[in-house]
Scaffold this motif. Sequence first.
Motif, PDB file in Angstrom:
ATOM      1  N   HIS A 117       0.842  -1.199   0.000  1.00 14.92           N
ATOM      2  CA  HIS A 117       0.000   0.000   0.000  1.00 14.92           C
ATOM      3  C   HIS A 117       0.875   1.246   0.000  1.00 14.92           C
ATOM      4  O   HIS A 117       0.980   1.947   1.031  1.00 14.92           O
ATOM      5  CB  HIS A 117      -0.928  -0.002   1.226  1.00 14.92           C
ATOM      6  CG  HIS A 117      -1.920  -1.110   1.253  1.00 14.92           C
ATOM      7  ND1 HIS A 117      -3.149  -1.023   0.637  1.00 14.92           N
ATOM      8  CD2 HIS A 117      -1.853  -2.352   1.808  1.00 14.92           C
ATOM      9  CE1 HIS A 117      -3.821  -2.153   0.828  1.00 14.92           C
ATOM     10  NE2 HIS A 117      -3.053  -2.976   1.518  1.00 14.92           N
ATOM     11  N   PRO A 118       1.481   1.572  -1.105  1.00 19.29           N
ATOM     12  CA  PRO A 118       2.347   2.768  -1.168  1.00 19.29           C
ATOM     13  C   PRO A 118       1.597   4.057  -0.859  1.00 19.29           C
ATOM     14  O   PRO A 118       2.206   5.043  -0.437  1.00 19.29           O
ATOM     15  CB  PRO A 118       2.861   2.751  -2.609  1.00 19.29           C
ATOM     16  CG  PRO A 118       1.904   1.882  -3.367  1.00 19.29           C
ATOM     17  CD  PRO A 118       1.426   0.864  -2.391  1.00 19.29           C
ATOM     18  N   GLU A 119       0.276   4.050  -1.057  1.00 13.15           N
ATOM     19  CA  GLU A 119      -0.505   5.263  -0.787  1.00 13.15           C
ATOM     20  C   GLU A 119      -0.506   5.613   0.699  1.00 13.15           C
ATOM     21  O   GLU A 119      -0.752   6.766   1.078  1.00 13.15           O
ATOM     22  CB  GLU A 119      -1.946   5.078  -1.285  1.00 13.15           C
ATOM     23  CG  GLU A 119      -2.833   4.131  -0.489  1.00 13.15           C
ATOM     24  CD  GLU A 119      -2.626   2.650  -0.840  1.00 13.15           C
ATOM     25  OE1 GLU A 119      -3.425   1.823  -0.353  1.00 13.15           O
ATOM     26  OE2 GLU A 119      -1.684   2.346  -1.609  1.00 13.15           O
ATOM     27  N   TRP A 120      -0.230   4.626   1.578  1.00 11.72           N
ATOM     28  CA  TRP A 120      -0.224   4.888   3.010  1.00 11.72           C
ATOM     29  C   TRP A 120       0.861   5.892   3.409  1.00 11.72           C
ATOM     30  O   TRP A 120       0.742   6.553   4.437  1.00 11.72           O
ATOM     31  CB  TRP A 120      -0.021   3.582   3.785  1.00 11.72           C
ATOM     32  CG  TRP A 120      -1.232   2.689   3.807  1.00 11.72           C
ATOM     33  CD1 TRP A 120      -2.467   2.960   3.289  1.00 11.72           C
ATOM     34  CD2 TRP A 120      -1.303   1.387   4.389  1.00 11.72           C
ATOM     35  NE1 TRP A 120      -3.317   1.906   3.495  1.00 11.72           N
ATOM     36  CE2 TRP A 120      -2.629   0.908   4.173  1.00 11.72           C
ATOM     37  CE3 TRP A 120      -0.415   0.559   5.052  1.00 11.72           C
ATOM     38  CZ2 TRP A 120      -3.052  -0.335   4.613  1.00 11.72           C
ATOM     39  CZ3 TRP A 120      -0.829  -0.675   5.509  1.00 11.72           C
ATOM     40  CH2 TRP A 120      -2.131  -1.125   5.286  1.00 11.72           C
ATOM     41  N   ARG A 121       1.896   6.003   2.603  1.00 13.86           N
ATOM     42  CA  ARG A 121       2.993   6.922   2.942  1.00 13.86           C
ATOM     43  C   ARG A 121       2.531   8.381   2.922  1.00 13.86           C
ATOM     44  O   ARG A 121       3.193   9.258   3.463  1.00 13.86           O
ATOM     45  CB  ARG A 121       4.150   6.747   1.964  1.00 13.86           C
ATOM     46  CG  ARG A 121       4.850   5.395   2.072  1.00 13.86           C
ATOM     47  CD  ARG A 121       6.214   5.452   1.409  1.00 13.86           C
ATOM     48  NE  ARG A 121       6.119   5.778  -0.020  1.00 13.86           N
ATOM     49  CZ  ARG A 121       6.059   4.871  -0.986  1.00 13.86           C
ATOM     50  NH1 ARG A 121       6.084   3.575  -0.694  1.00 13.86           N
ATOM     51  NH2 ARG A 121       5.980   5.245  -2.257  1.00 13.86           N
ATOM     52  N   HIS A 122       1.381   8.627   2.311  1.00 17.85           N
ATOM     53  CA  HIS A 122       0.871  10.002   2.194  1.00 17.85           C
ATOM     54  C   HIS A 122      -0.473  10.183   2.897  1.00 17.85           C
ATOM     55  O   HIS A 122      -1.057  11.260   2.819  1.00 17.85           O
ATOM     56  CB  HIS A 122       0.728  10.381   0.715  1.00 17.85           C
ATOM     57  CG  HIS A 122       1.953  10.079  -0.098  1.00 17.85           C
ATOM     58  ND1 HIS A 122       3.116  10.806   0.026  1.00 17.85           N
ATOM     59  CD2 HIS A 122       2.201   9.106  -1.022  1.00 17.85           C
ATOM     60  CE1 HIS A 122       4.027  10.314  -0.791  1.00 17.85           C
ATOM     61  NE2 HIS A 122       3.500   9.286  -1.445  1.00 17.85           N
ATOM     62  N   GLN A 123      -0.958   9.128   3.564  1.00 19.11           N
ATOM     63  CA  GLN A 123      -2.261   9.206   4.233  1.00 19.11           C
ATOM     64  C   GLN A 123      -2.091   9.098   5.750  1.00 19.11           C
ATOM     65  O   GLN A 123      -1.360   8.242   6.237  1.00 19.11           O
ATOM     66  CB  GLN A 123      -3.178   8.062   3.754  1.00 19.11           C
ATOM     67  CG  GLN A 123      -3.541   8.111   2.288  1.00 19.11           C
ATOM     68  CD  GLN A 123      -4.377   6.897   1.872  1.00 19.11           C
ATOM     69  OE1 GLN A 123      -4.658   6.012   2.678  1.00 19.11           O
ATOM     70  NE2 GLN A 123      -4.772   6.871   0.609  1.00 19.11           N
ATOM     71  N   GLN A 124      -2.782   9.968   6.469  1.00 20.30           N
ATOM     72  CA  GLN A 124      -2.809   9.861   7.918  1.00 20.30           C
ATOM     73  C   GLN A 124      -3.944   8.917   8.340  1.00 20.30           C
ATOM     74  O   GLN A 124      -4.968   8.863   7.659  1.00 20.30           O
ATOM     75  CB  GLN A 124      -3.016  11.233   8.566  1.00 20.30           C
ATOM     76  CG  GLN A 124      -1.871  12.186   8.376  1.00 20.30           C
ATOM     77  CD  GLN A 124      -0.625  11.807   9.172  1.00 20.30           C
ATOM     78  OE1 GLN A 124      -0.469  10.660   9.632  1.00 20.30           O
ATOM     79  NE2 GLN A 124       0.293  12.757   9.311  1.00 20.30           N
ATOM     80  N   PRO A 125      -3.761   8.148   9.407  1.00 21.73           N
ATOM     81  CA  PRO A 125      -2.620   8.154  10.335  1.00 21.73           C
ATOM     82  C   PRO A 125      -1.474   7.231   9.917  1.00 21.73           C
ATOM     83  O   PRO A 125      -0.502   7.109  10.646  1.00 21.73           O
ATOM     84  CB  PRO A 125      -3.262   7.650  11.630  1.00 21.73           C
ATOM     85  CG  PRO A 125      -4.320   6.697  11.176  1.00 21.73           C
ATOM     86  CD  PRO A 125      -4.861   7.283   9.885  1.00 21.73           C
ATOM     87  N   PHE A 126      -1.595   6.592   8.725  1.00 21.32           N
ATOM     88  CA  PHE A 126      -0.538   5.679   8.280  1.00 21.32           C
ATOM     89  C   PHE A 126       0.801   6.397   8.155  1.00 21.32           C
ATOM     90  O   PHE A 126       1.850   5.872   8.542  1.00 21.32           O
ATOM     91  CB  PHE A 126      -0.920   5.052   6.932  1.00 21.32           C
ATOM     92  CG  PHE A 126      -2.157   4.197   6.985  1.00 21.32           C
ATOM     93  CD1 PHE A 126      -2.097   2.897   7.458  1.00 21.32           C
ATOM     94  CD2 PHE A 126      -3.379   4.694   6.560  1.00 21.32           C
ATOM     95  CE1 PHE A 126      -3.224   2.110   7.514  1.00 21.32           C
ATOM     96  CE2 PHE A 126      -4.514   3.920   6.605  1.00 21.32           C
ATOM     97  CZ  PHE A 126      -4.438   2.619   7.074  1.00 21.32           C
ATOM     98  N   LYS A 127       0.757   7.606   7.601  1.00 20.81           N
ATOM     99  CA  LYS A 127       1.986   8.356   7.376  1.00 20.81           C
ATOM    100  C   LYS A 127       2.743   8.578   8.678  1.00 20.81           C
ATOM    101  O   LYS A 127       3.967   8.363   8.743  1.00 20.81           O
ATOM    102  CB  LYS A 127       1.649   9.700   6.715  1.00 20.81           C
ATOM    103  CG  LYS A 127       2.866  10.583   6.444  1.00 20.81           C
ATOM    104  CD  LYS A 127       2.444  11.908   5.814  1.00 20.81           C
ATOM    105  CE  LYS A 127       3.654  12.803   5.600  1.00 20.81           C
ATOM    106  NZ  LYS A 127       3.264  14.126   4.992  1.00 20.81           N
TER     107      LYS A 127
END
Length: 360
Positions: A117-127
Amino acid sequence: MQRSDREERIRPSWSQWRAIASRKSYRVVLAVVMLVSVGASRASAQTDPLPSWNDGAAKQAITDFVTRVTLQGGADFVPPAERIAVFDNDGTLWCEQPVYFQLAFGLDSVKALAPKHPEWRHQQPFKAFLSGDKEGLASQGEKGLLGLIAAAHSGMTTDDYAVSVAGWLAQARHPRFDRPYNELVYQPMVELLAYLRANGFKTFIVSGGGVEFMRVWAEKAYGIPPEQVVGSSGVTQFKIGADGRPLLTKLPKVEFIDDGPGKPSGINRFIGRRPILAFGNSDGDQQMLQWTAAEPGARFLGIVHHTDSAREYAYDRRSKIGKLDKAWDEAVQRGWTVVDMAKDWKTVFAFEHSNTGALQ
């Protein structure tokens, strides 16, 4: 043939023979008494249903209660069908520090799934979590943290989720004890569960933890089957898989929170009988204890108080995990049984040395 004077002198008289026999009999009797005493002591140890509990008020309260409600014809007799016992899980049946174990599982799952899930690097709270930004993660609050964990397992089938939990338990280690998390169950409580079942009780877990998480390992750890585990749950969706097999898929949406006032609701919804025994350890269990105590008749209300920093942890009123404040005050006021872990338990975990309490 006559005996010599020497033979007569060394031959014991009748009175001497009696004295010798008497001494031998005494030794035999003494040996028998000692054997009987040792045997009785061993039998007593073997028949103690709660060997990991120190003798004291808490253990006595438990055994007295069980005796009262199981005595046929007694004033407090309760039919077996009504002998319902409910237990919180985190902090009551197993350790809950330094974080709830399901939370540790969820965070480890996020790490493991992040490459997909590379998109998590730009989504909170994942980021915040993936970058190690503790302040940013804290700013998301409890809701954000729960959302992070729910999102991590969204789209997973319930079968795959169970496999994931089992795999994590097989590999993950507790940061302090360096043992699998499911070895950190409280031996005295395992004994209590077995003792209750031996006396006709039906034992249930009623916990704020995820029901699907607990059902993977609860039967092996506690002897409590999956259908007797009540917990928080998420929404699932039925569908037919590509291979034609019916599946249940997890969705990122909470269905039921089995904590605080949710616990009496969960008991009513999933058990259908009011318990006569309830055990918890925190303010999140207070309403379950109140609900159990509300009916007339014999009732047992118990709280595990974490007082043992050497063998486990010591915490209560100010703890962020397992806070025991209002429930403790009510327990003292109403005479509920408060189990002092340091004083009332000989052993906390099964892997301890039973004679010293030291960790292996």
